[in-house]
Design a protein around this motif. Structure first.
Motif, PDB file in Angstrom:
ATOM      1  N   PHE A  66       0.848  -1.191   0.000  1.00  0.00           N
ATOM      2  CA  PHE A  66       0.000   0.000   0.000  1.00  0.00           C
ATOM      3  C   PHE A  66       0.885   1.243   0.000  1.00  0.00           C
ATOM      4  CE2 PHE A  66      -3.020   3.147   1.525  1.00  0.00           C
ATOM      5  CZ  PHE A  66      -4.225   2.728   0.958  1.00  0.00           C
ATOM      6  N   PRO A  67       0.634   2.206  -0.888  1.00  0.00           N
ATOM      7  CA  PRO A  67       1.492   3.394  -0.958  1.00  0.00           C
ATOM      8  C   PRO A  67       1.580   4.132   0.377  1.00  0.00           C
ATOM      9  CG  PRO A  67       0.010   3.301  -2.832  1.00  0.00           C
ATOM     10  CD  PRO A  67      -0.449   2.244  -1.886  1.00  0.00           C
ATOM     11  N   GLU A  68       2.772   4.604   0.682  1.00  0.00           N
ATOM     12  CA  GLU A  68       2.988   5.317   1.944  1.00  0.00           C
ATOM     13  C   GLU A  68       2.882   6.822   1.782  1.00  0.00           C
ATOM     14  OE1 GLU A  68       6.742   4.159   3.483  1.00  0.00           O
ATOM     15  OE2 GLU A  68       6.221   2.031   3.687  1.00  0.00           O
ATOM     16  N   GLY A  69       2.851   7.315   0.524  1.00  0.00           N
ATOM     17  CA  GLY A  69       2.848   8.754   0.324  1.00  0.00           C
ATOM     18  C   GLY A  69       4.147   9.361   0.802  1.00  0.00           C
ATOM     19  N   ILE A  70       4.127  10.662   1.016  1.00  0.00           N
ATOM     20  CA  ILE A  70       5.300  11.337   1.569  1.00  0.00           C
ATOM     21  C   ILE A  70       4.870  12.240   2.716  1.00  0.00           C
ATOM     22  CG2 ILE A  70       6.577  11.287  -0.607  1.00  0.00           C
ATOM     23  CD1 ILE A  70       5.883  14.241  -0.973  1.00  0.00           C
ATOM     24  N   LEU A  71       5.783  12.430   3.655  1.00  0.00           N
ATOM     25  CA  LEU A  71       5.514  13.310   4.770  1.00  0.00           C
ATOM     26  C   LEU A  71       5.893  14.731   4.394  1.00  0.00           C
ATOM     27  CD1 LEU A  71       6.727  11.286   7.891  1.00  0.00           C
ATOM     28  CD2 LEU A  71       4.381  11.983   7.355  1.00  0.00           C
ATOM     29  N   GLU A  72       4.996  15.664   4.670  1.00  0.00           N
ATOM     30  CA  GLU A  72       5.246  17.074   4.411  1.00  0.00           C
ATOM     31  C   GLU A  72       5.126  17.833   5.722  1.00  0.00           C
ATOM     32  OE1 GLU A  72       2.369  18.137   1.495  1.00  0.00           O
ATOM     33  OE2 GLU A  72       3.467  17.241  -0.172  1.00  0.00           O
ATOM     34  N   GLY A  73       6.101  18.626   6.015  1.00  0.00           N
ATOM     35  CA  GLY A  73       6.075  19.372   7.261  1.00  0.00           C
ATOM     36  C   GLY A  73       6.230  18.517   8.495  1.00  0.00           C
ATOM     37  N   GLY A  74       6.703  17.283   8.293  1.00  0.00           N
ATOM     38  CA  GLY A  74       6.984  16.416   9.426  1.00  0.00           C
ATOM     39  C   GLY A  74       5.832  15.560   9.886  1.00  0.00           C
ATOM     40  N   ASN A  75       4.573  16.005   9.659  1.00  0.00           N
ATOM     41  CA  ASN A  75       3.456  15.221  10.196  1.00  0.00           C
ATOM     42  C   ASN A  75       2.260  15.110   9.250  1.00  0.00           C
ATOM     43  OD1 ASN A  75       2.635  17.835  10.297  1.00  0.00           O
ATOM     44  ND2 ASN A  75       2.030  17.837  12.459  1.00  0.00           N
ATOM     45  N   ARG A  76       2.339  15.736   8.081  1.00  0.00           N
ATOM     46  CA  ARG A  76       1.230  15.656   7.127  1.00  0.00           C
ATOM     47  C   ARG A  76       1.632  14.764   5.965  1.00  0.00           C
ATOM     48  NH1 ARG A  76       0.953  21.331   8.007  1.00  0.00           N
ATOM     49  NH2 ARG A  76       2.080  21.607   6.045  1.00  0.00           N
ATOM     50  N   ARG A  77       0.872  13.722   5.765  1.00  0.00           N
ATOM     51  CA  ARG A  77       1.187  12.779   4.697  1.00  0.00           C
ATOM     52  C   ARG A  77       0.313  13.090   3.478  1.00  0.00           C
ATOM     53  NH1 ARG A  77       4.130   8.167   5.094  1.00  0.00           N
ATOM     54  NH2 ARG A  77       4.089   8.331   7.381  1.00  0.00           N
ATOM     55  N   SER A  78       0.926  13.079   2.307  1.00  0.00           N
ATOM     56  CA  SER A  78       0.179  13.375   1.087  1.00  0.00           C
ATOM     57  C   SER A  78       0.420  12.289   0.046  1.00  0.00           C
ATOM     58  CB  SER A  78       0.583  14.742   0.522  1.00  0.00           C
ATOM     59  OG  SER A  78       1.928  14.718   0.056  1.00  0.00           O
ATOM     60  N   PHE A  79      -0.494  12.236  -0.930  1.00  0.00           N
ATOM     61  CA  PHE A  79      -0.460  11.179  -1.937  1.00  0.00           C
ATOM     62  C   PHE A  79      -0.683  11.767  -3.323  1.00  0.00           C
ATOM     63  CE2 PHE A  79      -1.552   9.373   2.077  1.00  0.00           C
ATOM     64  CZ  PHE A  79      -0.950   8.117   2.102  1.00  0.00           C
ATOM     65  N   SER A  80       0.022  11.213  -4.286  1.00  0.00           N
ATOM     66  CA  SER A  80      -0.194  11.611  -5.674  1.00  0.00           C
ATOM     67  C   SER A  80      -1.392  10.850  -6.223  1.00  0.00           C
ATOM     68  CB  SER A  80       1.045  11.310  -6.515  1.00  0.00           C
ATOM     69  OG  SER A  80       1.234   9.900  -6.624  1.00  0.00           O
ATOM     70  N   ALA A  81      -1.928  11.317  -7.350  1.00  0.00           N
ATOM     71  CA  ALA A  81      -3.034  10.609  -7.987  1.00  0.00           C
ATOM     72  C   ALA A  81      -2.599   9.208  -8.407  1.00  0.00           C
ATOM     73  CB  ALA A  81      -3.530  11.403  -9.195  1.00  0.00           C
ATOM     74  N   GLU A  82      -1.358   9.079  -8.839  1.00  0.00           N
ATOM     75  CA  GLU A  82      -0.843   7.754  -9.209  1.00  0.00           C
ATOM     76  C   GLU A  82      -0.823   6.816  -8.009  1.00  0.00           C
ATOM     77  OE1 GLU A  82       0.665  10.666 -12.170  1.00  0.00           O
ATOM     78  OE2 GLU A  82       0.563  10.603  -9.985  1.00  0.00           O
ATOM     79  N   GLU A  83      -0.471   7.329  -6.845  1.00  0.00           N
ATOM     80  CA  GLU A  83      -0.444   6.500  -5.638  1.00  0.00           C
ATOM     81  C   GLU A  83      -1.852   6.072  -5.228  1.00  0.00           C
ATOM     82  OE1 GLU A  83       3.558   7.995  -3.296  1.00  0.00           O
ATOM     83  OE2 GLU A  83       1.797   9.304  -3.303  1.00  0.00           O
ATOM     84  N   MET A  84      -2.832   6.919  -5.491  1.00  0.00           N
ATOM     85  CA  MET A  84      -4.212   6.543  -5.174  1.00  0.00           C
ATOM     86  C   MET A  84      -4.686   5.420  -6.096  1.00  0.00           C
ATOM     87  SD  MET A  84      -6.172  10.049  -4.046  1.00  0.00           S
ATOM     88  CE  MET A  84      -5.727  11.060  -5.458  1.00  0.00           C
ATOM     89  N   VAL A  85      -4.277   5.476  -7.357  1.00  0.00           N
ATOM     90  CA  VAL A  85      -4.603   4.378  -8.278  1.00  0.00           C
ATOM     91  C   VAL A  85      -3.989   3.074  -7.782  1.00  0.00           C
ATOM     92  CG1 VAL A  85      -4.233   3.487 -10.612  1.00  0.00           C
ATOM     93  CG2 VAL A  85      -4.858   5.894 -10.283  1.00  0.00           C
ATOM     94  N   GLU A  86      -2.727   3.153  -7.353  1.00  0.00           N
ATOM     95  CA  GLU A  86      -2.033   1.964  -6.850  1.00  0.00           C
ATOM     96  C   GLU A  86      -2.703   1.450  -5.574  1.00  0.00           C
ATOM     97  OE1 GLU A  86       0.819  -1.112  -6.455  1.00  0.00           O
ATOM     98  OE2 GLU A  86       0.025   0.084  -8.115  1.00  0.00           O
ATOM     99  N   ALA A  87      -3.134   2.361  -4.707  1.00  0.00           N
ATOM    100  CA  ALA A  87      -3.806   1.961  -3.469  1.00  0.00           C
ATOM    101  C   ALA A  87      -5.073   1.172  -3.782  1.00  0.00           C
ATOM    102  CB  ALA A  87      -4.146   3.195  -2.638  1.00  0.00           C
ATOM    103  N   GLN A  88      -5.823   1.649  -4.782  1.00  0.00           N
ATOM    104  CA  GLN A  88      -7.054   0.951  -5.167  1.00  0.00           C
ATOM    105  C   GLN A  88      -6.745  -0.452  -5.697  1.00  0.00           C
ATOM    106  OE1 GLN A  88      -9.332   3.416  -7.871  1.00  0.00           O
ATOM    107  NE2 GLN A  88     -10.985   3.494  -6.385  1.00  0.00           N
ATOM    108  N   ARG A  89      -5.667  -0.564  -6.455  1.00  0.00           N
ATOM    109  CA  ARG A  89      -5.281  -1.871  -6.990  1.00  0.00           C
ATOM    110  C   ARG A  89      -4.931  -2.831  -5.859  1.00  0.00           C
ATOM    111  NH1 ARG A  89      -1.114  -4.907  -7.808  1.00  0.00           N
ATOM    112  NH2 ARG A  89       0.316  -3.397  -6.853  1.00  0.00           N
ATOM    113  N   VAL A  90      -4.166  -2.370  -4.882  1.00  0.00           N
ATOM    114  CA  VAL A  90      -3.772  -3.214  -3.757  1.00  0.00           C
ATOM    115  C   VAL A  90      -4.996  -3.642  -2.948  1.00  0.00           C
ATOM    116  CG1 VAL A  90      -2.482  -3.257  -1.580  1.00  0.00           C
ATOM    117  CG2 VAL A  90      -1.454  -2.217  -3.616  1.00  0.00           C
ATOM    118  N   LEU A  91      -5.912  -2.720  -2.724  1.00  0.00           N
ATOM    119  CA  LEU A  91      -7.117  -3.046  -1.962  1.00  0.00           C
ATOM    120  C   LEU A  91      -7.935  -4.124  -2.666  1.00  0.00           C
ATOM    121  CD1 LEU A  91      -8.235   0.531  -0.858  1.00  0.00           C
ATOM    122  CD2 LEU A  91      -7.219  -1.237   0.577  1.00  0.00           C
ATOM    123  N   LEU A  92      -7.995  -4.063  -3.990  1.00  0.00           N
ATOM    124  CA  LEU A  92      -8.739  -5.070  -4.750  1.00  0.00           C
ATOM    125  C   LEU A  92      -8.039  -6.417  -4.685  1.00  0.00           C
ATOM    126  CD1 LEU A  92     -11.073  -5.785  -6.694  1.00  0.00           C
ATOM    127  CD2 LEU A  92      -9.557  -5.103  -8.578  1.00  0.00           C
TER     128      LEU A  92
END
Length: 393
Positions: A66-92
């Motif tokens: 499952f994509p981990e995204g990246i940490l921004e500002g030390g505590n905020r995690r964000s995800f690219s649209a590509e990572e969301m597609v990958e997350a959906q694939r893993v969940l399926l």
């Protein structure tokens, strides 16, 4: 002769404005530039994927692959649209979501082709196409947007400028009479990984002349041109959406014939409602002629979307109530609200999904997102209904 020659004045104005717009386009989106897309906060990603935020956070920490995204500002995690597609694939693949909950269509489910159309200009057709298409893409649907408007507003919104690249194939090349190009050669990737585009240019107007000339030779198959041209690539997509000009011309009729659904954006004003009544009558007569050649053709839905809506505007509320009384559930229950956030984004050739939330008023941004989401929810329900699914993806 008194006054000025209109031809000369128009030419001077055209050259000046055209030159400046080309300069602006080259400065903003050079021909070789790639338009980017912002990252999405964990809360946004979870909402787009229809996952509880705590569950999403658990998957990030514990679900292998499952994509981990990246940490921004030390505590905020964000995800690219590509990572969301990958997350959906893993969940399926891991069984966290059922096949019927995944947005990709399954065997036996037809690609849903939607025409967004109204004869009245200024009804937010392009904005509706862009926002509904992009949000469906962010939710995981594979989307193809097709620009049939010679003004190419949808094309430009994605940072694509055919006028700077005369060799760029466009929607005209898809349906032209002389040696049309395969759709696969015209489709362009966009900054949304699940959204592709067939751009438009002024050349699309040539199609109207070509069809008119073909009638002299008894040709009657123009209505099936787009459907046949798209057939080889439909297996790549779940949803196709046409952006159309404010005319009931041959390319629009061809798009309607290729469609499984129609969405009619409409401002809540009496003049627009009167225009709608005329448009529906014309559309009925013209589609009746086309359907005579293919009696099996039908639509899964025809819905009206109220756009540029202000719920504090008394006359708009009255017209909206009138439409719902007369047309019933043919009118979407959600309206596309008039929003400075959407307008300001468009001024920079962006949609509401591309702007950074921190750069706009938070309340205004959230209202715009909620409005687009509610509209897209209803369109999505029509898609799922056509597929025989009884619940959301």
């Amino acid at each position: 002769m008194n006054g000025i020659r209109a031809s000369q004045r128009f030419e001077v104005m055209s050259k000046r404005l055209g030159s400046r717009l080309r300069e602006h386009a080259q400065e903003t989106f050079p021909p070789d530039a790639q338009k980017g897309l912002r990252r999405f906060a964990m809360r946004e990603a979870a909402e787009l994927l229809r996952i509880n935020q705590n569950t999403f956070r658990h998957h990030v920490s514990n679900l292998e692959g499952f994509p981990e995204g990246i940490l921004e500002g030390g505590n905020r995690r964000s995800f690219s649209a590509e990572e969301m597609v990958e997350a959906q694939r893993v969940l399926l693949e891991t069984g966290r979501i059922k096949p019927e909950e995944h947005p990709h269509r399954r065997p036996g489910e037809a690609c849903q082709v939607l025409t967004i159309f109204n004869l009245k200009g200024g009804s937010a057709k392009t904005s509706s196409v862009a926002h509904v298409g992009q949000l469906l893409g962010l939710r995981g649907y594979r989307v193809l947007l097709i620009d049939l408007d010679s003004q190419a507003s949808l094309t430009n919104l994605f940072g694509v400028t055919p006028e700077l690249d005369p060799d760029m194939p466009t929607s005209y090349d898809l349906i032209r009479s002389d040696d049309p190009l395969p759709a696969a050669q015209i489709i362009r990737k966009t900054n949304f990984p699940t959204v592709d585009l067939i751009p438009a240019s002024m050349d699309i107007m040539e199609y109207e002349f070509e069809v008119a000339l073909s009638f002299r030779h008894g040709a009657t198959t123009f209505h099936s041109r787009i459907r046949e041209a798209l057939e080889p690539v439909l297996n790549r997509y779940d949803v196709v959406i046409f952006d159309t000009p404010p005319q009931l011309n041959f390319s629009v009729i061809s798009a309607l014939f290729a469609s499984t659904g129609v969405l009619i954006p409409l401002n809540a004003s009496m003049l627009d409602v009167m225009s709608l009544a005329s448009f529906l009558g014309m559309a009925s007569n013209l589609m009746g002629v086309v359907e005579a050649h293919a009696p099996e053709h039908g639509l899964n839905f025809v819905r009206v979307l109220i756009t540029r809506y202000e719920n504090t505007d008394g006359p708009q509320v009255q017209i909206s109530s009138l439409l719902r009384t007369v047309l019933g559930d043919a009118v979407l229950s959600a309206e596309f609200l008039k929003s400075t956030a959407v307008g300001d984004a468009a001024n920079t050739q962006q949609s509401i999904f591309e702007v950074e939330p921190r750069d706009v008023n938070r309340r205004t941004y959230e209202r715009a997102i909620e409005s687009v989401s509610r509209v897209t929810d209803e369109v999505e329900r029509e898609i799922l209904k056509a597929w025989g699914r009884s619940h959301g993806a």
